[in-house]
Design a protein around this motif. Structure first.
Motif, PDB file in Angstrom:
ATOM      1  N   VAL A 248       0.837  -1.204   0.000  1.00 30.11           N
ATOM      2  CA  VAL A 248       0.000   0.000   0.000  1.00 30.11           C
ATOM      3  C   VAL A 248       0.870   1.251   0.000  1.00 30.11           C
ATOM      4  O   VAL A 248       0.603   2.220  -0.725  1.00 30.11           O
ATOM      5  N   ILE A 249       1.934   1.238   0.806  1.00 31.94           N
ATOM      6  CA  ILE A 249       2.847   2.384   0.856  1.00 31.94           C
ATOM      7  C   ILE A 249       3.479   2.629  -0.511  1.00 31.94           C
ATOM      8  O   ILE A 249       3.602   3.774  -0.964  1.00 31.94           O
ATOM      9  N   LEU A 250       3.867   1.565  -1.197  1.00 28.08           N
ATOM     10  CA  LEU A 250       4.487   1.707  -2.513  1.00 28.08           C
ATOM     11  C   LEU A 250       3.510   2.297  -3.529  1.00 28.08           C
ATOM     12  O   LEU A 250       3.901   3.111  -4.380  1.00 28.08           O
ATOM     13  N   LEU A 251       2.251   1.908  -3.425  1.00 28.46           N
ATOM     14  CA  LEU A 251       1.251   2.462  -4.340  1.00 28.46           C
ATOM     15  C   LEU A 251       1.076   3.963  -4.109  1.00 28.46           C
ATOM     16  O   LEU A 251       0.986   4.746  -5.059  1.00 28.46           O
ATOM     17  N   ILE A 252       1.027   4.351  -2.835  1.00 24.20           N
ATOM     18  CA  ILE A 252       0.911   5.783  -2.516  1.00 24.20           C
ATOM     19  C   ILE A 252       2.146   6.534  -2.999  1.00 24.20           C
ATOM     20  O   ILE A 252       2.049   7.608  -3.605  1.00 24.20           O
ATOM     21  N   ALA A 277      -2.705  20.014  -0.829  1.00 21.02           N
ATOM     22  CA  ALA A 277      -3.602  19.434   0.179  1.00 21.02           C
ATOM     23  C   ALA A 277      -3.816  17.952  -0.083  1.00 21.02           C
ATOM     24  O   ALA A 277      -3.817  17.130   0.845  1.00 21.02           O
ATOM     25  N   HIS A 278      -4.001  17.619  -1.374  1.00 20.60           N
ATOM     26  CA  HIS A 278      -4.211  16.224  -1.736  1.00 20.60           C
ATOM     27  C   HIS A 278      -2.967  15.394  -1.423  1.00 20.60           C
ATOM     28  O   HIS A 278      -3.050  14.300  -0.843  1.00 20.60           O
ATOM     29  N   LEU A 279      -1.805  15.915  -1.797  1.00 22.09           N
ATOM     30  CA  LEU A 279      -0.554  15.206  -1.544  1.00 22.09           C
ATOM     31  C   LEU A 279      -0.297  15.081  -0.048  1.00 22.09           C
ATOM     32  O   LEU A 279       0.128  14.019   0.444  1.00 22.09           O
ATOM     33  N   VAL A 283       0.319  11.571   1.928  1.00 20.70           N
ATOM     34  CA  VAL A 283       1.612  11.343   2.573  1.00 20.70           C
ATOM     35  C   VAL A 283       1.421  11.146   4.075  1.00 20.70           C
ATOM     36  O   VAL A 283       2.156  10.386   4.713  1.00 20.70           O
ATOM     37  N   ARG A 284       0.418  11.830   4.664  1.00 22.25           N
ATOM     38  CA  ARG A 284       0.085  11.568   6.070  1.00 22.25           C
ATOM     39  C   ARG A 284      -0.312  10.102   6.260  1.00 22.25           C
ATOM     40  O   ARG A 284       0.094   9.448   7.226  1.00 22.25           O
ATOM     41  N   ILE A 285      -1.136   9.623   5.314  1.00 23.95           N
ATOM     42  CA  ILE A 285      -1.538   8.209   5.380  1.00 23.95           C
ATOM     43  C   ILE A 285      -0.313   7.310   5.236  1.00 23.95           C
ATOM     44  O   ILE A 285      -0.160   6.308   5.949  1.00 23.95           O
TER      45      ILE A 285
END
Length: 674
Positions: A248-252, A277-279, A283-285
């Motif tokens: 999941v991290i790699l996809l983000i 804001a979107h980024l 990145v917080r996630i």
């Protein structure tokens, strides 16, 4: 409760240490001019450093406390500083902890000293080095170092940790830069900040690739081909969870690098603000998931590795095995075709995402169809039946005593159907019932694990006359019988041995045994491992007298080649015979344990020209076995059928010299059948 405290201490200490390390690496990479110190995000980041270094110091104290309680077996010692000091003084773990704590304190002092001074790039390089040292020292307490304290064992794990720090540790800086971009900071400052983010993205991509490479190396050492444990053990489940989170991290990260970051330049203020804001949200996630990933990794690092896990209850009615089915008709073709479909699906998805074309059909639906089809084609042919005991580990070592006990059980319970040598000589009249299995000349180790054989021996085999023996034989007796079957099978493979070794090709483990000898020595065959080769002479007296004179004359020469001779009688010796032998032989003559040795090695008597597959078989009156210093049977001379052989001592010496030139090609044989 103490386990939870230990996990929190390890996680908080590692997280803080990684952030200091990764942030300093990031700052050293992006450093361009002194005015970078004036940016708000930089000031906020540096204010965190003393706190993070302090958490590292305190977290290590928590690790020492919980380790002490665990090591002493008394939970109250976790709160007893005197017990902590005792562990630090007396144990290797304590010494390593002391080094880690000292390095963490040095790091804390360094980051405090850096506050408020005019800094240059080298300050952050130094800080990164100081932050790396506790991380590297921590790898000395890992499972990799527990198995083998060597550079080759520890280095991949240390590099893996440092690479993780370069990626994970810089994420807070990434987030702070994004927060700064939400403000109106001017175009030049914006472009500079976006440049920092792009540099991080490039470094993080390389770090992530290397993280996966080193992760595979570390996992390979800790799994050690026991891949079934990845779906049947706590270590495997944690590793699977880690891989899911990482995916999941790699996809983000992929979306951030290829979709959102490029949009931050060349946009109007409102569009840029929306993109930031979107980024920032994603990145917080990513950072939250990374924190969970580090937590899972710390728990994983303190979980029994897969290769040491015993799976006594396999949860699935099937397993996958390439070696067991690869030679079956059509299997190879189906598997390769399935892999081709999988490759096509991955290529389709990669092309569609890269070119941003085709919509959901090319990006997801078609690759998904290819992937499902590939699995449907490639996996069923590799599937074979499994039982709860499939991966059960033997509780009885495969040694001479167990082999001889198993041979007696085989003679009592199995000879009627399988024949005295396991050839399955009694056919069954009923055409619907399979004939007894040929246990001697057919290969079973790929398709049938020892656990499978244990299951079949315990419960019987449907469709055959093979009964279950769970009510007749104890668990130990069933393992003895299985050990005998393995020795019998290895003995048949030993027909390929001769007086000349096959270079660099150890295959058959020598059955181990205990012995006592005429010269007062005693021990186990394993005592010679990593030290000496062993020439084992199975002899009958007095027919072996000439050979003993020959070996006695060459004994010093053979010993100088790092080789010991053990003489094993195949018949009982009288006191007079033993005196005659010891008057000639300067090497040990086995007086206790000889019968078990003889009966175990009898199964290794066959040669290519004399397969000896029917009836009870013969016993040659003189055999010699050469075992290398790693525990493998490498050559054998059967005097009755192989002529002059090692009577030419020069031929024997040349084989020993060849063994001495070889390094460790594979680990010594295990104590248990597998």
């Amino acid at each position: 409760m103490i386990e939870i405290i230990a996990a929190v201490a390890r996680w908080s200490q590692l997280t803080a240490n990684l952030i200091v390390f990764g942030s300093c690496v990031f700052l050293a990479i992006i450093w361009q001019a002194s005015n970078i110190q004036e940016t708000p995000w930089m000031a906020r980041l540096e204010k965190l450093f003393p706190w993070l270094a302090g958490i590292t110091v305190i977290g290590l104290i928590g690790i020492l406390a919980t380790t002490t309680g665990d090591a002493t077996g008394d939970v109250s010692d976790a709160w007893n500083p005197a017990a902590w000091i005792d562990v630090v003084k007396r144990t290797q773990i304590g010494h390593i902890w002391a080094a880690r704590e000292f390095l963490a304190i040095v790091l804390l002092c360094a980051v405090i000293k850096m506050q408020g001074i005019e800094r240059a790039r080298w300050h952050y390089v130094l800080c990164a080095v100081l932050a790396a040292l506790p991380l590297v020292a921590g790898t000395l307490m890992s499972h990799s170092s527990a198995d083998e304290m060597s550079f080759e064992a520890i280095a991949p794990y240390a590099i893996h940790i440092l690479l993780a720090g370069i990626w994970f540790g810089a994420l807070p800086a990434f987030l702070l830069i994004l927060l700064n971009l939400n403000k109106d900071i001017g175009r030049s400052a914006t472009l500079a900040a976006v440049g920092y983010l792009q540099k991080f993205s490039a470094v993080a991509l390389l770090a992530m690739i290397l993280i996966m490479v080193t992760g595979v190396i570390v996992t390979g050492r800790l799994v050690d081909e026991k891949y079934h444990t990845l779906v049947s053990s706590p270590y495997g489940w944690l590793l699977d969870s880690k891989l899911v989170i990482l995916t999941v991290i790699l996809l983000i990260a992929y979306q951030a690098r290829n979709h959102w970051l490029p949009k931050l330049t060349g946009m109007q203020n409102q569009e840029r603000s929306d993109s930031v804001a979107h980024l920032n949200q994603w990145v917080r996630i990513e950072f939250a998931l990374a924190l969970v990933l580090v937590l899972v990794a710390t728990i994983l690092a303190n979980t029994l590795p897969a290769k040491h896990t015993m799976i006594d209850n396999w949860p699935f009615p099937f397993r996958f095995s390439i070696s067991a089915v690869w030679d079956d008709p059509d299997v190879e073709g189906q598997v390769w075709f399935g892999l081709a479909l999988l490759t096509l699906g991955i290529a389709t998805a990669w092309f569609a995402i890269r070119e941003n074309t085709g919509g959901k059909t090319l990006k997801f639906l078609l690759p998904g169809a290819f992937g499902i089809s590939s699995l449907a084609l490639a996996l069923p042919p590799l599937t074979i039946e499994a039982y709860p005991e499939t991966y059960k580990k033997p509780t009885v070592p495969i040694d001479a005593i167990s082999i001889v006990a198993g041979a007696q059980l085989f003679a009592e319970h199995c000879v009627a159907c399988h024949g005295p040598q396991g050839k399955g000589t009694r056919p069954v009249a009923d055409p619907d019932v399979r004939d007894p299995t040929d246990l001697l000349t057919q290969e079973h180790t790929a398709k049938y694990t020892v656990g499978n054989v244990y299951h079949q021996l315990s419960r019987g085999i449907p469709g055959t006359e093979m009964p279950g023996f769970a009510d007749k034989l104890s668990e130990e007796e069933r393992w003895d019988l299985i050990n005998f079957l393995h020795a019998m099978s290895r003995g048949f493979d030993a027909r390929l041995l001769g007086t000349m070794i096959v270079p660099e090709t150890p295959v058959i483990g020598s059955p181990v045994f205990n012995y006592s000898a005429s010269d007062g020595t005693s021990g186990n065959l394993k005592d010679f491992r990593l030290q000496k080769n062993v020439l084992m002479v199975l002899f009958a007296w007095p027919s072996a007298k000439d050979r003993f004179f020959q070996l006695a004359a060459s004994y010093e020469r053979i010993r100088d080649l790092n080789t010991e001779i053990l003489a094993v009688p195949i018949h009982p010796l009288t006191d007079e015979q033993l005196q005659q032998i010891t008057a000639i032989a300067p090497f040990p003559v086995v007086t206790e344990g000889w019968e078990e040795i003889k009966n175990a090695y009898w199964w290794f008597r066959r040669i290519r020209m004399v397969p000896d597959l029917s009836g009870k078989g013969m016993f040659p009156q003189h055999m010699e076995f050469l075992t290398d210093r790693f525990g493998y049977l490498r050559a054998r001379w059967v005097a009755q059928f192989e002529g002059f052989g090692w009577q030419n001592v020069g031929a024997l010496v040349s084989q020993v010299k060849q063994l001495n030139e070889e390094g460790e090609i594979m680990p010594p044989p295990g104590e248990h059948a597998h």
